[in-house]
Design a protein around this motif. Structure first.
Motif, PDB file in Angstrom:
ATOM      1  N   ALA A  78      59.802 -38.708  32.948  1.00  0.00           N
ATOM      2  CA  ALA A  78      59.310 -39.134  31.632  1.00  0.00           C
ATOM      3  C   ALA A  78      58.398 -38.118  30.945  1.00  0.00           C
ATOM      4  O   ALA A  78      58.576 -37.800  29.774  1.00  0.00           O
ATOM      5  CB  ALA A  78      58.580 -40.473  31.769  1.00  0.00           C
ATOM      6  N   MET A 121      57.197 -43.564  23.068  1.00  0.00           N
ATOM      7  CA  MET A 121      58.265 -43.175  22.123  1.00  0.00           C
ATOM      8  C   MET A 121      57.695 -43.000  20.720  1.00  0.00           C
ATOM      9  O   MET A 121      57.972 -42.003  20.051  1.00  0.00           O
ATOM     10  CB  MET A 121      59.350 -44.264  22.055  1.00  0.00           C
ATOM     11  CG  MET A 121      59.887 -44.746  23.374  1.00  0.00           C
ATOM     12  SD  MET A 121      61.009 -43.613  24.135  1.00  0.00           S
ATOM     13  CE  MET A 121      62.409 -43.816  23.096  1.00  0.00           C
ATOM     14  N   SER A 162      66.034 -36.753  20.604  1.00  0.00           N
ATOM     15  CA  SER A 162      65.883 -38.195  20.791  1.00  0.00           C
ATOM     16  C   SER A 162      65.255 -38.465  22.160  1.00  0.00           C
ATOM     17  O   SER A 162      65.883 -38.292  23.197  1.00  0.00           O
ATOM     18  CB  SER A 162      67.242 -38.893  20.699  1.00  0.00           C
ATOM     19  OG  SER A 162      67.151 -40.185  21.273  1.00  0.00           O
ATOM     20  N   LEU A 163      64.003 -38.889  22.140  1.00  0.00           N
ATOM     21  CA  LEU A 163      63.301 -39.127  23.407  1.00  0.00           C
ATOM     22  C   LEU A 163      64.025 -40.170  24.245  1.00  0.00           C
ATOM     23  O   LEU A 163      64.137 -40.045  25.467  1.00  0.00           O
ATOM     24  CB  LEU A 163      61.861 -39.571  23.130  1.00  0.00           C
ATOM     25  CG  LEU A 163      61.017 -39.867  24.366  1.00  0.00           C
ATOM     26  CD1 LEU A 163      60.957 -38.692  25.313  1.00  0.00           C
ATOM     27  CD2 LEU A 163      59.605 -40.295  23.951  1.00  0.00           C
ATOM     28  N   SER A 164      64.513 -41.197  23.552  1.00  0.00           N
ATOM     29  CA  SER A 164      65.220 -42.256  24.266  1.00  0.00           C
ATOM     30  C   SER A 164      66.423 -41.683  25.020  1.00  0.00           C
ATOM     31  O   SER A 164      66.650 -41.981  26.193  1.00  0.00           O
ATOM     32  CB  SER A 164      65.657 -43.307  23.251  1.00  0.00           C
ATOM     33  OG  SER A 164      66.589 -44.154  23.798  1.00  0.00           O
ATOM     34  N   MET A 224      65.256 -39.382  27.947  1.00  0.00           N
ATOM     35  CA  MET A 224      64.760 -40.150  29.093  1.00  0.00           C
ATOM     36  C   MET A 224      65.901 -40.778  29.882  1.00  0.00           C
ATOM     37  O   MET A 224      65.842 -40.909  31.086  1.00  0.00           O
ATOM     38  CB  MET A 224      63.804 -41.248  28.623  1.00  0.00           C
ATOM     39  CG  MET A 224      62.403 -40.730  28.336  1.00  0.00           C
ATOM     40  SD  MET A 224      61.286 -42.110  28.091  1.00  0.00           S
ATOM     41  CE  MET A 224      59.709 -41.266  28.034  1.00  0.00           C
ATOM     42  N   THR A 284      55.393 -39.917  20.448  1.00  0.00           N
ATOM     43  CA  THR A 284      56.145 -38.653  20.471  1.00  0.00           C
ATOM     44  C   THR A 284      56.745 -38.386  19.098  1.00  0.00           C
ATOM     45  O   THR A 284      56.644 -37.286  18.555  1.00  0.00           O
ATOM     46  CB  THR A 284      57.268 -38.720  21.525  1.00  0.00           C
ATOM     47  OG1 THR A 284      56.675 -38.988  22.790  1.00  0.00           O
ATOM     48  CG2 THR A 284      58.037 -37.411  21.595  1.00  0.00           C
ATOM     49  N   GLU A 285      57.358 -39.418  18.542  1.00  0.00           N
ATOM     50  CA  GLU A 285      57.962 -39.273  17.221  1.00  0.00           C
ATOM     51  C   GLU A 285      56.884 -38.942  16.189  1.00  0.00           C
ATOM     52  O   GLU A 285      57.051 -38.048  15.361  1.00  0.00           O
ATOM     53  CB  GLU A 285      58.683 -40.584  16.851  1.00  0.00           C
ATOM     54  CG  GLU A 285      59.675 -40.457  15.724  1.00  0.00           C
ATOM     55  CD  GLU A 285      60.855 -39.562  16.076  1.00  0.00           C
ATOM     56  OE1 GLU A 285      61.539 -39.840  17.061  1.00  0.00           O
ATOM     57  OE2 GLU A 285      61.079 -38.569  15.352  1.00  0.00           O
ATOM     58  N   VAL A 326      59.125 -36.018  27.363  1.00  0.00           N
ATOM     59  CA  VAL A 326      58.335 -36.031  26.127  1.00  0.00           C
ATOM     60  C   VAL A 326      58.112 -34.608  25.640  1.00  0.00           C
ATOM     61  O   VAL A 326      58.287 -34.297  24.459  1.00  0.00           O
ATOM     62  CB  VAL A 326      56.982 -36.746  26.352  1.00  0.00           C
ATOM     63  CG1 VAL A 326      56.073 -36.565  25.142  1.00  0.00           C
ATOM     64  CG2 VAL A 326      57.200 -38.234  26.639  1.00  0.00           C
ATOM     65  N   THR A 333      61.355 -33.091  24.257  1.00  0.00           N
ATOM     66  CA  THR A 333      61.714 -33.672  22.965  1.00  0.00           C
ATOM     67  C   THR A 333      60.827 -33.127  21.859  1.00  0.00           C
ATOM     68  O   THR A 333      61.296 -32.753  20.778  1.00  0.00           O
ATOM     69  CB  THR A 333      61.580 -35.208  23.033  1.00  0.00           C
ATOM     70  OG1 THR A 333      62.350 -35.684  24.125  1.00  0.00           O
ATOM     71  CG2 THR A 333      62.076 -35.850  21.756  1.00  0.00           C
ATOM     72  N   MET A 367      50.475 -37.703  27.978  1.00  0.00           N
ATOM     73  CA  MET A 367      51.890 -37.330  27.898  1.00  0.00           C
ATOM     74  C   MET A 367      52.250 -36.681  26.580  1.00  0.00           C
ATOM     75  O   MET A 367      53.101 -35.800  26.527  1.00  0.00           O
ATOM     76  CB  MET A 367      52.781 -38.565  28.125  1.00  0.00           C
ATOM     77  CG  MET A 367      52.726 -39.081  29.547  1.00  0.00           C
ATOM     78  SD  MET A 367      53.715 -40.563  29.795  1.00  0.00           S
ATOM     79  CE  MET A 367      55.376 -39.923  29.638  1.00  0.00           C
ATOM     80  N   GLU A 405      64.129 -48.275  19.606  1.00  0.00           N
ATOM     81  CA  GLU A 405      65.368 -47.752  20.172  1.00  0.00           C
ATOM     82  C   GLU A 405      65.436 -48.000  21.675  1.00  0.00           C
ATOM     83  O   GLU A 405      66.501 -48.170  22.246  1.00  0.00           O
ATOM     84  CB  GLU A 405      65.372 -46.240  19.924  1.00  0.00           C
ATOM     85  CG  GLU A 405      66.669 -45.501  20.014  1.00  0.00           C
ATOM     86  CD  GLU A 405      66.413 -44.034  19.636  1.00  0.00           C
ATOM     87  OE1 GLU A 405      66.661 -43.180  20.479  1.00  0.00           O
ATOM     88  OE2 GLU A 405      65.933 -43.789  18.518  1.00  0.00           O
ATOM     89  N   PHE A 406      64.285 -48.002  22.318  1.00  0.00           N
ATOM     90  CA  PHE A 406      64.274 -48.092  23.776  1.00  0.00           C
ATOM     91  C   PHE A 406      64.837 -49.416  24.268  1.00  0.00           C
ATOM     92  O   PHE A 406      65.247 -49.548  25.399  1.00  0.00           O
ATOM     93  CB  PHE A 406      62.855 -47.899  24.311  1.00  0.00           C
ATOM     94  CG  PHE A 406      62.832 -47.316  25.686  1.00  0.00           C
ATOM     95  CD1 PHE A 406      63.112 -45.978  25.877  1.00  0.00           C
ATOM     96  CD2 PHE A 406      62.578 -48.104  26.799  1.00  0.00           C
ATOM     97  CE1 PHE A 406      63.121 -45.432  27.140  1.00  0.00           C
ATOM     98  CE2 PHE A 406      62.585 -47.557  28.065  1.00  0.00           C
ATOM     99  CZ  PHE A 406      62.852 -46.222  28.234  1.00  0.00           C
TER     100      PHE A 406
END
Lengths: 129, 202, 91
Positions: C19, A106, C51-53, C56, A109-110, C23, C26, A27, A126-127
């Motif tokens: 999802a 997450m 912001s991925l969060s 999503m 990705t960051e 990604v 983002t 991903m 954050e999730f």
């Protein structure tokens, strides 16, 4: 490779750990170095401080290492592993309070975009919210 | 039988964990993930295998080495918990404890390390429900520390039955954790008994 | 020089913005220094595309119009890149 925060996956199950690492690679890509470990010292379900230390060392960078864990013992053993490493390494290692799979995606990705360790951690956590 | 005290303590603790591994596993199957017995046995088997080396060391080094072996071999949360207990006791230990105060300060350092490692305290249905009362009992009864420690361990263990777990896997069960002894408290009580038996014989 | 650029694109992926594309989107958004926001549908709320969060949680469905808005030096490039990504069916 640019220096990005690395990710370590710690699960009670070696298959879960490997599977999460596979998901991250597919991903997010391979800009982030990721190591994983799972299973107790006998290879059964559980976690293993020595294996966690080895996984951290495999991908360690002074930029930082974010660890994602599944259940209680994985967190306790990861904390132990961090403390048993040299203090200058331990200072650059965080354990994220996040669900394993979502948190790993997450955080990776960051990290793949060059974020610092604190940003990677807060994105993973954050999730929850 | 080993001649020195470290050796006999090691032998007795390894034996009691080995003999009660199935019971610990049964307790853990009720409220945890069912591996406490086998994990503890793996850890104490590693101690038994290192017995010769451990017996050569002074008490502080032996405790720290044993703690490290538990950390590396147990494979569950009890590894870091018991490992931190022994390593902290080792750091606080004097070569040959000569009075109850020496034992109390050593044990207190260990108990504090378990609290920090587990982010827990008494009342959460954990090994601390045995260790903390044992520490207090020894402190209050310097004349008969072993008898006091045994009694405190038994009462502390039994008290976990009515408690609701707030730490570890058992906490997922919420109220359903009530009515079962805590496996970590049970293993702590077993170790307290084994150690007291050896100390009284010596 | 800072400018605001907007654009829109229809989400063609049968699974919507799920999802895996979230990604990608983002990561792509983060590669621009401009502030980039997206929203699903005309009535949607603007959310931070970096912001991925948030991305999503957007749960933009197949057929929805995704609006893209960027402010900053590379705003034009950012909007074009995100729209291209969606057009390629999220690759």
């Amino acid at each position: 490779m640019t220096d990005n925060v690395s990710i370590v996956i710690v699960s009670h199950s070696p298959k879960v750990a490997e599977g999460v690492a596979d998901m991250v690679r597919q991903m997010v890509g391979d800009e982030v170095r990721i190591a994983f470990c799972g299973g107790n010292p006998d290879g059964g379900l559980g976690t293993n401080v020595g294996a966690i230390m080895a996984a951290i060392e495999e991908v360690y960078t002074p930029k930082g290492v974010a660890i994602l864990v599944d259940l209680g013992g994985a967190e306790t053993n990861s904390e132990m592993a961090r403390e048993m490493l040299p203090a200058e390494m331990a200072a650059n290692i965080v354990i994220c309070n996040a669900p394993l799979v979502e948190g790993a995606i997450m955080a990776s990705t960051e990290a793949s975009c060059g974020a610092d360790l604190e940003t990677v951690r807060s994105t993973a956590e954050e999730f929850q919210a | 039988m080993s001649s020195n005290l470290n050796g006999r303590l090691l032998e007795a603790t390894c034996q009691t964990i080995s003999e009660h591994a199935d019971e610990l596993t049964r307790l853990d199957q009720a409220i945890g993930d069912g591996d406490h017995g086998i994990n503890m046995k793996r850890g104490f088997d590693a101690l038994a295998a290192a017995a010769e080396e451990l017996q050569q060391l002074d008490l502080p080094s032996a405790l720290q080495k044993a703690g490290m072996l538990l950390v590396m071999n147990v494979g569950g949360a009890s590894g870091p918990l018991y490992g931190s207990l022994l390593m902290a006791m080792g750091k606080a230990a004097v070569d040959t404890p000569s009075c109850v105060d020496d034992v109390v300060s050593m044990l207190r350092a260990g108990v504090d390390a378990v609290k920090a490692r587990g982010k827990s305290d008494v009342g959460a249905k954990t090994m601390l429900d045995v260790l903390v009362p044992v520490l207090e009992a020894i402190e209050k009864n310097p004349a008969s520390p072993c008898a006091a420690a045994r009694q405190a361990a038994d009462m502390g263990l039994e008290a976990t039955r009515a408690m609701q777990a707030t730490k570890g896997r058992a906490s997922f069960l919420g109220e359903r954790s009530i009515g079962h002894l805590d496996p970590g408290a049970r293993s702590s009580a077993l170790l307290v008994h084994a150690i007291c038996n050896v100390l009284e014989d010596s | 020089m800072s400018e605001t650029v907007t654009g829109q694109v229809v989400i063609n992926d049968p699974d919507g913005l799920h999802a895996r594309p979230a990604v990608k989107l983002t990561k792509l958004a983060k590669s621009f220094c401009s502030d980039i926001a997206i929203k699903a549908g005309d009535d949607g709320e603007w959310i931070n595309a970096k912001s991925l969060s948030a991305v999503m949680k957007l749960k933009a469905r197949h057929g929805a119009i995704l609006h893209v808005r960027a402010t900053g030096e590379d705003a034009r490039g950012g909007v074009d890149a995100l729209i291209d990504l969606i057009k390629q069916n999220m690759g």
